[in-house]
Scaffold this motif. Sequence first.
Motif, mmCIF file in Angstrom:
data_model
loop_
_atom_site.group_PDB
_atom_site.id
_atom_site.type_symbol
_atom_site.label_atom_id
_atom_site.label_comp_id
_atom_site.label_asym_id
_atom_site.label_seq_id
_atom_site.Cartn_x
_atom_site.Cartn_y
_atom_site.Cartn_z
ATOM 1 N N GLY A 146 -4.616 -29.087 -2.325
ATOM 2 C CA GLY A 146 -4.432 -29.530 -3.693
ATOM 3 C C GLY A 146 -4.027 -28.422 -4.645
ATOM 4 O O GLY A 146 -3.981 -28.633 -5.862
ATOM 5 N N GLY A 147 -3.718 -27.246 -4.096
ATOM 6 C CA GLY A 147 -3.364 -26.097 -4.921
ATOM 7 C C GLY A 147 -1.870 -25.849 -5.015
ATOM 8 O O GLY A 147 -1.043 -26.680 -4.625
ATOM 9 N N VAL A 148 -1.536 -24.678 -5.516
ATOM 10 C CA VAL A 148 -0.134 -24.300 -5.729
ATOM 11 C C VAL A 148 0.646 -24.312 -4.421
ATOM 12 O O VAL A 148 1.778 -24.819 -4.352
ATOM 13 C CB VAL A 148 -0.059 -22.910 -6.389
ATOM 14 N N LEU A 149 0.065 -23.741 -3.382
ATOM 15 C CA LEU A 149 0.777 -23.664 -2.106
ATOM 16 C C LEU A 149 1.081 -25.047 -1.551
ATOM 17 O O LEU A 149 2.176 -25.287 -1.024
ATOM 18 C CB LEU A 149 -0.040 -22.854 -1.105
ATOM 19 N N ASP A 150 0.141 -25.968 -1.667
ATOM 20 C CA ASP A 150 0.401 -27.351 -1.254
ATOM 21 C C ASP A 150 1.604 -27.914 -1.994
ATOM 22 O O ASP A 150 2.465 -28.585 -1.406
ATOM 23 C CB ASP A 150 -0.823 -28.230 -1.544
ATOM 24 N N ALA A 151 1.666 -27.664 -3.307
ATOM 25 C CA ALA A 151 2.788 -28.151 -4.112
ATOM 26 C C ALA A 151 4.099 -27.541 -3.651
ATOM 27 O O ALA A 151 5.120 -28.251 -3.526
ATOM 28 C CB ALA A 151 2.543 -27.823 -5.580
ATOM 29 N N PHE A 152 4.092 -26.244 -3.381
ATOM 30 C CA PHE A 152 5.319 -25.588 -2.915
ATOM 31 C C PHE A 152 5.794 -26.173 -1.589
ATOM 32 O O PHE A 152 6.997 -26.358 -1.370
ATOM 33 C CB PHE A 152 5.080 -24.083 -2.775
ATOM 34 N N HIS A 153 4.850 -26.480 -0.693
ATOM 35 C CA HIS A 153 5.239 -27.078 0.582
ATOM 36 C C HIS A 153 5.852 -28.465 0.395
ATOM 37 O O HIS A 153 6.852 -28.810 1.048
ATOM 38 C CB HIS A 153 4.025 -27.154 1.515
ATOM 39 N N VAL A 154 5.271 -29.252 -0.495
ATOM 40 C CA VAL A 154 5.829 -30.585 -0.774
ATOM 41 C C VAL A 154 7.246 -30.457 -1.324
ATOM 42 O O VAL A 154 8.175 -31.157 -0.899
ATOM 43 C CB VAL A 154 4.929 -31.354 -1.767
ATOM 44 N N LEU A 155 7.419 -29.555 -2.273
ATOM 45 C CA LEU A 155 8.731 -29.347 -2.881
ATOM 46 C C LEU A 155 9.749 -28.846 -1.858
ATOM 47 O O LEU A 155 10.926 -29.228 -1.887
ATOM 48 C CB LEU A 155 8.613 -28.357 -4.041
ATOM 49 N N GLN A 156 9.290 -28.003 -0.950
ATOM 50 C CA GLN A 156 10.172 -27.506 0.104
ATOM 51 C C GLN A 156 10.591 -28.650 1.028
ATOM 52 O O GLN A 156 11.770 -28.787 1.394
ATOM 53 C CB GLN A 156 9.478 -26.402 0.894
ATOM 54 N N GLN A 157 9.642 -29.493 1.407
ATOM 55 C CA GLN A 157 9.951 -30.635 2.272
ATOM 56 C C GLN A 157 10.923 -31.604 1.604
ATOM 57 O O GLN A 157 11.740 -32.243 2.268
ATOM 58 C CB GLN A 157 8.663 -31.358 2.654
#
Length: 312
Positions: A146-157
């Motif tokens: 639920g943090g920043v890294l999770d968001a970056f992975h979603v955006l990358q996908q």
Amino acid sequence: MQYKELGGTGVQVSTIAFGCGPTAGMIVKGTPEERRRGVSRALDLGVNLFDTASIYGAGASETHLGETLQELKARPVIGSKVALELPDLDDVKGNTIQSVEDSLKRLQVETIDLIQLHNRVGLERAERSDMGVGAQLTVDDVLAPGGVLDAFHVLQQQGKVRYFGFTAYGGLLSCVYQLIDSGQFHSINGLYNIINPSAVRPAADVDRDFGQVFDRSAKLGMGIIVIRVLAAGLLAGAGADPAAERVREVLANHDTTPVEGAVRYVLSNPIVATSVIGFSEVEHIEEACAAEEKGPLPADVLAELEAVVPAA
């Protein structure tokens, strides 16, 4: 212009990057014609990385850069940043995603090549960190579900970002080390210059010890992005600083200007991928690129400069 791979991303970036922050002002404060001239000249000289952020000029930097690149029909490598405020931490992942989507609209692109966390990290959340922009985040705000890294992975996908990194200019060193050691980031952005080389090596009498964060990151294959090459203008004579004065004397003895020496010093270090420099005039772009073209400083000059700020 020389190009280096940004860490292990495969992205080749110019060793001089165009900084679009508000301090130098060309992108944020310049007229449309000044922006076109500056960006066009940089591109002609081989600069292919443009570094901006959502917070620069309250979004004006991204908007102006996007408009200028559209007019020039150019698509260089674009790096931008996310800066969360304290109220955003109620939904770190969601607000990180929203911030990047807003940046995409301002930049008028479908993908940001490198998105970076602009916030600093510490032991607890705070409205501000010791330096830098946005709220202070915790390591869990970045790395936990639920943090920043999770968001970056979603955006990358989703194809909205290609790679991601973070800023290490400030924050608590032990927390910065945790982000580095996670092995989850492609790049790191931080301060490194002649009078404060502590991001690379131990250094005595520096105003801030950056704990060899670049050396630590390079060993993990992260791309090294340098800011504050001129030490906020001190190396060019803006303000009184004994170490900066000694540096200018050394460089003068070798018929080297402070700007040339500062740029070549940073790029003499093989772990550095690129150096972000803010420009307010076309002549500044040309001066930085001319310095880069001369390559690393000679070993004897480097040794003299290193002696100005000896090892701790």
